[in-house]
Design an enzyme around this catalytic site. Sequence first.
Site, PDB file in Angstrom:
ATOM      1  N   TYR A   1      47.932 -43.316 -57.314  1.00  0.00           N
ATOM      2  CA  TYR A   1      48.815 -43.015 -57.336  1.00  0.00           C
ATOM      3  C   TYR A   1      49.716 -44.996 -57.830  1.00  0.00           C
ATOM      4  O   TYR A   1      51.390 -44.691 -57.431  1.00  0.00           O
ATOM      5  CB  TYR A   1      50.256 -42.305 -55.913  1.00  0.00           C
ATOM      6  CG  TYR A   1      49.618 -41.175 -56.249  1.00  0.00           C
ATOM      7  CD1 TYR A   1      48.241 -40.258 -56.688  1.00  0.00           C
ATOM      8  CD2 TYR A   1      50.964 -40.676 -56.662  1.00  0.00           C
ATOM      9  CE1 TYR A   1      48.405 -39.266 -56.281  1.00  0.00           C
ATOM     10  CE2 TYR A   1      50.736 -39.082 -56.564  1.00  0.00           C
ATOM     11  CZ  TYR A   1      49.758 -37.979 -56.435  1.00  0.00           C
ATOM     12  OH  TYR A   1      49.398 -37.273 -56.431  1.00  0.00           O
TER      13      TYR A   1
ATOM     14  N   PRO B   1      50.808 -46.703 -61.119  1.00  0.00           N
ATOM     15  CA  PRO B   1      52.245 -47.953 -60.502  1.00  0.00           C
ATOM     16  C   PRO B   1      53.063 -46.537 -59.777  1.00  0.00           C
ATOM     17  O   PRO B   1      54.774 -47.062 -59.387  1.00  0.00           O
ATOM     18  CB  PRO B   1      52.378 -48.683 -61.547  1.00  0.00           C
ATOM     19  CG  PRO B   1      52.127 -48.092 -63.116  1.00  0.00           C
ATOM     20  CD  PRO B   1      50.545 -47.481 -62.328  1.00  0.00           C
ATOM     21  N   TYR B   2      53.406 -44.915 -59.822  1.00  0.00           N
ATOM     22  CA  TYR B   2      54.132 -44.246 -59.003  1.00  0.00           C
ATOM     23  C   TYR B   2      54.247 -44.585 -58.299  1.00  0.00           C
ATOM     24  O   TYR B   2      56.199 -45.117 -57.960  1.00  0.00           O
ATOM     25  CB  TYR B   2      53.840 -43.012 -59.652  1.00  0.00           C
ATOM     26  CG  TYR B   2      55.053 -42.380 -59.419  1.00  0.00           C
ATOM     27  CD1 TYR B   2      56.126 -42.125 -60.361  1.00  0.00           C
ATOM     28  CD2 TYR B   2      54.766 -41.221 -58.012  1.00  0.00           C
ATOM     29  CE1 TYR B   2      56.869 -41.128 -59.639  1.00  0.00           C
ATOM     30  CE2 TYR B   2      55.605 -40.694 -57.829  1.00  0.00           C
ATOM     31  CZ  TYR B   2      57.248 -40.224 -58.716  1.00  0.00           C
ATOM     32  OH  TYR B   2      57.793 -39.816 -57.790  1.00  0.00           O
ATOM     33  N   GLY B   3      53.886 -44.753 -56.895  1.00  0.00           N
ATOM     34  CA  GLY B   3      53.814 -44.966 -55.535  1.00  0.00           C
ATOM     35  C   GLY B   3      54.620 -46.535 -55.735  1.00  0.00           C
ATOM     36  O   GLY B   3      56.068 -45.594 -54.902  1.00  0.00           O
TER      37      GLY B   3
ATOM     38  N   SER C   1      56.369 -48.503 -57.808  1.00  0.00           N
ATOM     39  CA  SER C   1      57.445 -48.379 -58.207  1.00  0.00           C
ATOM     40  C   SER C   1      58.718 -47.517 -57.894  1.00  0.00           C
ATOM     41  O   SER C   1      59.232 -47.568 -57.673  1.00  0.00           O
ATOM     42  CB  SER C   1      57.198 -47.816 -59.798  1.00  0.00           C
ATOM     43  OG  SER C   1      57.407 -45.951 -59.866  1.00  0.00           O
TER      44      SER C   1
END
Length: 281
Positions: A171, A173-175, A177
Amino acid sequence: MSDISSTYPSLAGRTIMVTGGSRGLGREMVLALAEAGASLAVVGSRPGPALDATVAEANSLGSGRAIALTADVADYAQCEAAAATAAEAFGHVDVLINNAGLGMRRVSETFNTEPTRFWETDPTAWKDIIDTNVNGAFNIARALVPGMVARGFGKVINISTSDQTMVRRGYAPYGPSKAALEAMSRVWAQDLAGTGVDVNVYLPGGAADTDLLPPSADKKGADGNLLPAAIMRRAILWLADDQSNGKTGGRYIARLWDEALQPSEAAAASCQPSIAKPAIM
């Protein structure tokens, strides 16, 4: 007067900007706030039927007025232009809801079944997610917060995700970020202490049924559950209302908001520790 208006009277006439407001979590918050009488600047990354439909529905509710704005929050000049247009329409913006975001579909349409390891991620996709989710929140806040400070009142509500998503395999770079957004929120709350501007984090409390997940018959979240996007209606009225004045640096979880309780009690029950405690200066 409706029950909502009587419970949250300060929302009538309050001006609120919601980024990523055309669909999903943003749309649900826009409609809840419109029903309570707020005026809304609904920001989408591009013009289109979804943005138009959300604004039209918002205008059919409550006593406020909704306008559609288009801006790529990753572009500071576009954020400045959106802030100027909102000021021209409403005079000023009282509340900013930083909801615009890119998810892991930007990396892969199968991210939830075939995790992409970070070194396999296309650098452009990585940059796009960080630019929107981290820099975008800063950009629009940078454009609006000085006016809030000058007026001695304002609220910034940053939309985040669950702890497990921040560190879940595949996850990035969403997590990460969203972890950055939460850390930023804590810093902003301290920077704004004593100005009358509050900063809080708000999240569903689990994966929500939005376009961040790829469409499929077995769509599900990290914990196997999937929350309706409408869950975000629960606490957003309190967070934008005068009842939350002075509450800053908090982390509120929609899933834990008990609608059977009085708002102050529901807020206390839904507020969880933030990811880091502020330093003692």
